[in-house]
Design a protein around this motif. Sequence first.
Motif, short mmCIF file in Angstrom:
data_model
loop_
_atom_site.label_atom_id
_atom_site.label_comp_id
_atom_site.label_asym_id
_atom_site.label_seq_id
_atom_site.Cartn_x
_atom_site.Cartn_y
_atom_site.Cartn_z
N GLY A 246 26.55 49.41 43.60
CA GLY A 246 25.79 48.24 43.48
C GLY A 246 25.90 47.30 45.11
N ARG A 247 25.00 46.64 44.73
CA ARG A 247 25.01 45.65 45.69
C ARG A 247 26.27 44.88 46.30
NH1 ARG A 247 19.92 41.89 47.46
NH2 ARG A 247 18.92 43.82 47.26
N GLY A 248 26.78 44.99 47.37
CA GLY A 248 28.00 44.37 47.86
C GLY A 248 29.19 45.31 47.50
N VAL A 249 29.07 46.42 46.88
CA VAL A 249 30.38 47.14 46.38
C VAL A 249 30.26 48.30 47.58
CG1 VAL A 249 31.42 48.21 44.81
CG2 VAL A 249 29.74 46.64 44.02
N SER A 250 30.70 48.18 48.69
CA SER A 250 30.62 48.85 49.88
C SER A 250 31.90 48.74 50.67
CB SER A 250 29.31 48.60 50.70
OG SER A 250 29.38 47.49 51.33
N LYS A 251 32.15 49.56 51.62
CA LYS A 251 33.26 49.60 52.42
C LYS A 251 33.48 48.29 53.20
CE LYS A 251 33.13 54.50 52.93
NZ LYS A 251 32.92 55.99 53.74
N GLU A 252 32.25 47.58 53.35
CA GLU A 252 32.36 46.16 54.22
C GLU A 252 33.00 45.17 53.23
OE1 GLU A 252 29.53 48.48 54.18
OE2 GLU A 252 30.48 49.02 55.99
N ASN A 253 33.14 45.60 51.95
CA ASN A 253 33.87 44.41 51.15
C ASN A 253 35.25 44.48 51.30
OD1 ASN A 253 34.89 43.08 48.73
ND2 ASN A 253 32.69 43.41 47.75
N GLN A 254 35.74 43.29 52.06
CA GLN A 254 36.97 43.32 52.47
C GLN A 254 37.83 42.89 51.13
OE1 GLN A 254 38.26 44.32 55.20
NE2 GLN A 254 36.10 44.93 55.84
N ILE A 255 37.56 42.25 50.32
CA ILE A 255 38.30 41.93 49.04
C ILE A 255 38.64 43.09 48.18
CG2 ILE A 255 38.20 40.64 47.05
CD1 ILE A 255 36.45 38.30 48.28
N LEU A 256 37.42 43.86 47.87
CA LEU A 256 37.90 45.21 47.24
C LEU A 256 38.57 45.93 48.09
CD1 LEU A 256 34.31 46.07 45.79
CD2 LEU A 256 36.33 45.08 44.49
N LYS A 257 38.60 46.40 49.39
CA LYS A 257 39.29 47.27 50.10
C LYS A 257 40.86 46.63 50.09
CE LYS A 257 38.12 48.76 54.03
NZ LYS A 257 37.63 48.90 55.51
N GLN A 258 41.00 45.42 50.16
CA GLN A 258 42.28 44.78 50.12
C GLN A 258 43.03 45.10 48.66
OE1 GLN A 258 44.20 43.80 52.65
NE2 GLN A 258 46.06 43.46 51.29
N LEU A 259 42.24 44.95 47.62
CA LEU A 259 43.07 45.17 46.32
C LEU A 259 43.30 46.43 46.22
CD1 LEU A 259 43.73 44.16 43.51
CD2 LEU A 259 41.09 44.35 42.91
N ILE A 260 42.20 47.55 46.57
CA ILE A 260 42.46 48.93 46.42
C ILE A 260 43.76 49.45 47.26
CG2 ILE A 260 41.44 51.17 47.18
CD1 ILE A 260 38.77 49.88 46.44
N LYS A 261 43.98 48.83 48.58
CA LYS A 261 45.02 49.15 49.39
C LYS A 261 46.42 48.71 48.53
CE LYS A 261 46.96 48.33 53.77
NZ LYS A 261 46.86 47.70 55.09
N GLU A 262 46.44 47.38 48.09
CA GLU A 262 47.59 46.95 47.52
C GLU A 262 48.04 47.70 46.34
OE1 GLU A 262 46.31 42.93 46.24
OE2 GLU A 262 46.60 42.09 48.20
N LEU A 263 46.86 48.30 45.32
CA LEU A 263 47.02 49.20 44.21
C LEU A 263 47.62 50.65 44.67
CD1 LEU A 263 43.95 47.85 41.99
CD2 LEU A 263 46.63 47.29 41.95
N GLU A 264 47.36 50.84 45.99
CA GLU A 264 47.74 52.18 46.48
C GLU A 264 46.93 53.29 45.71
OE1 GLU A 264 51.86 52.64 46.01
OE2 GLU A 264 52.39 51.26 47.54
#
Length: 390
Positions: A246-264
């Motif tokens: 979806g729009r904005g749901v990409s590798k450039e989305n730092q908020i999502l990337k950070q959460l994904i990293k925190e959740l391992e």
Amino acid sequence: MSTNLNNRQKTTILFITTGLQAAGAEIMLYNLLSKMNREQFSPIVVSLMNWDIMGDYIKLLEIPVHTMNMKQRFPTPSVMARLISIVRKIKPDLIQGWMYHGNFAAQFASCFLDYNKIPVVWSIHSSIHEIKSYKFITKNIITFGAYISQVPKKILFVSRASKLQHEALGYSSNNSYIIPNGFDTSLFIPSDEARTSFRLEMGFSDKSFLIGLIGRYHPMKDHENFLRAASLLLKKYPDTIFLLAGRGVSKENQILKQLIKELEIVNHIYLLGERNDMPRLMASLDIVTSTSAYGEAFPMVIGEAMSCAVPCVVTDVGDSAWLVGDTGKVVPPKNPQLLANAFKELIDLGYKDRKILGKAARERVINLFSLDSVVHQYESLYETVLGYNK
């Protein structure tokens, strides 16, 4: 104007939409236009905001599209002046507002026409959990809409829940009407070929279990809920793969990337961004979900997935539960554990029983929410408003 359907000229319907993004309401507008009887109706589209991808698709239908290039979320005097000028040149027989800002602009513009009062129809494509969750301008447009809701000839809601919620805010019930979203079951179809080709493209095996969340990046979509549920499910099913598009749901989305990293869960999550191959993507998935916290009325992506015979898990927002019926799972919003449990239940069904459930989902869409039947409802309503079927 003659009321004889066989003798009258084409009816010009001006659609005034808030924007042309590839989101649910805008996609439904395109779907409606793609199937509308062009021998009876001549549609024209005005977008308050700038040109976007759905404008390209609508233009391919040989339907005129005008844009007002509104920079803010509220129509400025200059935008409204240009809109009034365009409406006067078009001289429509009926004006159809599309979404809150489009409804407001449609009603306002109709007041400045130089000929007989032109009927205006509003369409509302979202549900309301808490009015305070909306931005200031949108919140005030919604509130103002309640005060003038007796003025339009009809107010269309795409869900029963949305209708009740708006009436609780003061919207008129005397002119309200429900037409659900419709789904093109000839485009969104089960396809082993699509499933195989997409998985080869992504490097997944045919046995990989794919769960997808399709939707633009927005607080109402609650991507965090999905990711936290994914983290919980992976403890039981460590080979599961989760796709977000979806729009904005990409590798450039730092908020999502950070959460994904925190959740391992980095190795299990794929951020695909905006796609133009949704029928193919849908058909490749094992489960599709809508994890929205609020705002959904009748989610397009769920109906499209069901049309592809993919079982769905949805949060109980808007009419998502009615759409899914007994062909999927319904859970409360903002509860990752229950969402993960629902995923688990569908996984535990096994491939054969999920296929049976998916087939039932497609049959439900065909029987209740086919695009052809929904377009017919719109056309019949327009004829009623204009007095053609008296």
